[in-house]
Design a protein around this motif. Structure first.
Motif, PDB file in Angstrom:
ATOM      1  N   SER A 180     105.944 -13.714 104.690  1.00  0.00           N
ATOM      2  CA  SER A 180     105.621 -12.451 105.135  1.00  0.00           C
ATOM      3  C   SER A 180     104.001 -12.493 104.811  1.00  0.00           C
ATOM      4  O   SER A 180     103.237 -12.981 104.061  1.00  0.00           O
ATOM      5  CB  SER A 180     106.110 -11.648 103.787  1.00  0.00           C
ATOM      6  N   PRO A 181     103.480 -11.721 105.779  1.00  0.00           N
ATOM      7  CA  PRO A 181     101.770 -11.834 105.991  1.00  0.00           C
ATOM      8  C   PRO A 181     101.397 -10.742 105.221  1.00  0.00           C
ATOM      9  O   PRO A 181     100.006 -10.851 104.963  1.00  0.00           O
ATOM     10  CB  PRO A 181     101.752 -11.437 107.595  1.00  0.00           C
ATOM     11  N   ASP A 182     102.063  -9.896 104.595  1.00  0.00           N
ATOM     12  CA  ASP A 182     101.348  -8.709 103.749  1.00  0.00           C
ATOM     13  C   ASP A 182     100.065  -9.136 102.929  1.00  0.00           C
ATOM     14  O   ASP A 182      99.213  -8.522 103.110  1.00  0.00           O
ATOM     15  CB  ASP A 182     102.457  -7.786 103.257  1.00  0.00           C
ATOM     16  N   GLU A 183     100.544 -10.015 101.873  1.00  0.00           N
ATOM     17  CA  GLU A 183      99.567 -10.380 100.941  1.00  0.00           C
ATOM     18  C   GLU A 183      98.603 -11.513 101.289  1.00  0.00           C
ATOM     19  O   GLU A 183      97.410 -11.535 101.143  1.00  0.00           O
ATOM     20  CB  GLU A 183     100.318 -10.615  99.611  1.00  0.00           C
ATOM     21  N   PRO A 184      99.239 -12.696 101.730  1.00  0.00           N
ATOM     22  CA  PRO A 184      98.460 -14.031 101.931  1.00  0.00           C
ATOM     23  C   PRO A 184      97.528 -13.629 103.259  1.00  0.00           C
ATOM     24  O   PRO A 184      96.501 -14.499 103.360  1.00  0.00           O
ATOM     25  CB  PRO A 184      99.414 -15.060 102.257  1.00  0.00           C
ATOM     26  N   MET A 185      97.771 -13.065 104.342  1.00  0.00           N
ATOM     27  CA  MET A 185      96.838 -12.795 105.304  1.00  0.00           C
ATOM     28  C   MET A 185      95.965 -11.539 105.444  1.00  0.00           C
ATOM     29  O   MET A 185      95.452 -11.125 106.436  1.00  0.00           O
ATOM     30  CB  MET A 185      98.017 -12.558 106.774  1.00  0.00           C
ATOM     31  N   ARG A 186      96.134 -10.742 104.134  1.00  0.00           N
ATOM     32  CA  ARG A 186      95.203  -9.797 103.774  1.00  0.00           C
ATOM     33  C   ARG A 186      93.718  -9.874 104.019  1.00  0.00           C
ATOM     34  O   ARG A 186      93.171 -11.373 103.815  1.00  0.00           O
ATOM     35  CB  ARG A 186      95.370  -8.978 102.425  1.00  0.00           C
ATOM     36  N   THR A 187      92.789  -9.069 104.411  1.00  0.00           N
ATOM     37  CA  THR A 187      91.358  -9.183 104.725  1.00  0.00           C
ATOM     38  C   THR A 187      90.809  -9.207 103.093  1.00  0.00           C
ATOM     39  O   THR A 187      91.291  -8.305 102.240  1.00  0.00           O
ATOM     40  CB  THR A 187      90.714  -8.106 105.456  1.00  0.00           C
ATOM     41  N   ILE A 188      89.835 -10.026 103.021  1.00  0.00           N
ATOM     42  CA  ILE A 188      89.201 -10.067 101.597  1.00  0.00           C
ATOM     43  C   ILE A 188      87.657  -9.844 101.875  1.00  0.00           C
ATOM     44  O   ILE A 188      87.143 -10.285 102.898  1.00  0.00           O
ATOM     45  CB  ILE A 188      89.477 -11.553 100.868  1.00  0.00           C
ATOM     46  N   GLU A 189      87.189  -9.295 100.979  1.00  0.00           N
ATOM     47  CA  GLU A 189      85.828  -8.863 101.014  1.00  0.00           C
ATOM     48  C   GLU A 189      84.812 -10.168 100.603  1.00  0.00           C
ATOM     49  O   GLU A 189      85.432 -11.019  99.919  1.00  0.00           O
ATOM     50  CB  GLU A 189      85.534  -7.705 100.294  1.00  0.00           C
ATOM     51  N   PRO A 190      83.666  -9.988 100.760  1.00  0.00           N
ATOM     52  CA  PRO A 190      82.608 -11.310 100.439  1.00  0.00           C
ATOM     53  C   PRO A 190      82.617 -11.347  99.024  1.00  0.00           C
ATOM     54  O   PRO A 190      82.780 -10.489  98.175  1.00  0.00           O
ATOM     55  CB  PRO A 190      81.178 -10.717 100.971  1.00  0.00           C
ATOM     56  N   GLY A 191      82.781 -12.563  98.704  1.00  0.00           N
ATOM     57  CA  GLY A 191      83.025 -12.912  97.163  1.00  0.00           C
ATOM     58  C   GLY A 191      84.326 -13.119  96.629  1.00  0.00           C
ATOM     59  O   GLY A 191      84.577 -13.643  95.735  1.00  0.00           O
TER      60      GLY A 191
END
Length: 320
Positions: free
Chosen positions: A120-131
């Motif tokens: 499932s892409p929902d969590e591992p493919m989410r965009t993360i912010e700097p840091g």
């Protein structure tokens, strides 16, 4: 190839193919793209090591936004995994598990999508912010040369600006060869603003400034790949896009083995062969061949305009 001294890339005149009719900058010439690289140029190492013995692979990938030379006379800010384009090549076997730690050291949101995993892409493919960081785990259930890439919108721009790589999962029973290489086609769409790097409008129009094998146009003309006469050579090939197809051909050879998207089209044939491996964006495979004579064998995308934009190199074969 005709070349000019390294320097500022000059454009065609205003009536070139991507000229003022659509508002995009004119394209660099073949001579400019194939000019001598800058003094700091180091070719991307296309040689492949065999898959490691371990079955669990711990991988650290860091998003880095770096300034680098992407073509002769063209230095810009690119978005990368571990400071390089393409990102690191991962390799394993069917059944192996990959545990990837992604850390965003950039100035904007980024993410990652591994085609080698079916989760499932929902969590591992989410965009993360700097840091921020995330852990992406998957099991390689099927063989292939699988693309990975940033999947943050606009995805086409993140890929074109350098955020792509490959995971090679060997098919069962894959035999060793004398020389093994990986070539990943990618496209560059230059902006007049070097801090932005990629022109989103040019991406949308599909008018690349350069088409590359492993991130730099014509680099394997300057630093050719090598083999000995009679060697068995395997070339893994991936089309990272984001847009253009790849018709992979090595001049002077015939492929006796072609493996595409998980299946053998030809397998060590003695009486039939293939001249190209045809791939759409995000597709991959490998070819095998044995050059019998010494010489310089040209590697191209046989969609020739793309070869002339930089998807071009050489395999230099010497007598053993």
């Amino acid at each position: 190839l005709d070349v000019i001294a390294t320097g500022t890339v000059h454009s065609h005149d205003s009536d070139s193919a991507s000229g003022p009719s659509n508002g995009l900058p004119a394209l660099p010439t073949m001579a400019e793209l194939s000019a001598n690289p800058g003094e700091q140029f180091v070719p991307w190492d296309a040689a492949l090591d065999p898959a490691p013995e371990e079955t669990v692979h711990h991988v650290s990938l860091e998003v880095e936004e770096v300034e680098k030379e992407v073509a002769p006379g063209r230095t810009q800010t690119v978005w990368t995994f571990n400071g390089q384009t393409p990102g690191p090549v991962l390799r394993g076997k069917v059944g192996d598990r990959f545990v990837v730690e992604l850390t965003n050291n950039g100035s904007m949101g980024h993410s990652i999508d591994f085609h080698a995993g079916d989760i499932s892409p929902d969590e591992p493919m989410r965009t993360i912010e700097p840091g921020e960081s995330l852990t992406y785990e998957f099991t390689a259930n099927r063989s292939g040369i699988w693309m990975y890439h940033c999947s943050t919108s606009p995805m086409s721009v993140h890929i074109a600006n350098g955020m792509y790589g490959a995971v090679i999962i060997d098919p069962p029973g894959l035999e060793p060869v004398d020389e093994e290489y990986v070539l990943i086609q990618g496209e560059q769409y230059w902006s007049s603003d070097l801090t932005e790097g990629t022109d989103a409008d040019a991406v949308a129009y599909g008018t690349p400034s350069a088409v590359t094998f492993n991130g730099y146009p014509f680099q394997y003309d300057h630093e050719p790949l090598s083999a000995q006469a009679g060697d068995r050579v395997r070339m893994w090939v991936l089309d990272a896009g984001p847009n253009l197809p790849l018709s992979f051909h090595v001049v002077g050879t015939q492929f006796d083995t072609v493996w595409s998207e998980g299946d053998y089209l030809i397998d060590h044939s003695e009486d039939s062969g293939s001249q190209t491996l045809g791939l759409l964006a995000a597709q991959g495979g490998f070819v095998e061949f044995s050059p019998h004579q010494a010489g310089s064998y040209t590697i191209v995308n046989h969609a020739m305009s793309n070869a002339e934009r930089g998807a071009h190199g050489k395999l230099v074969v010497v007598d053993n």
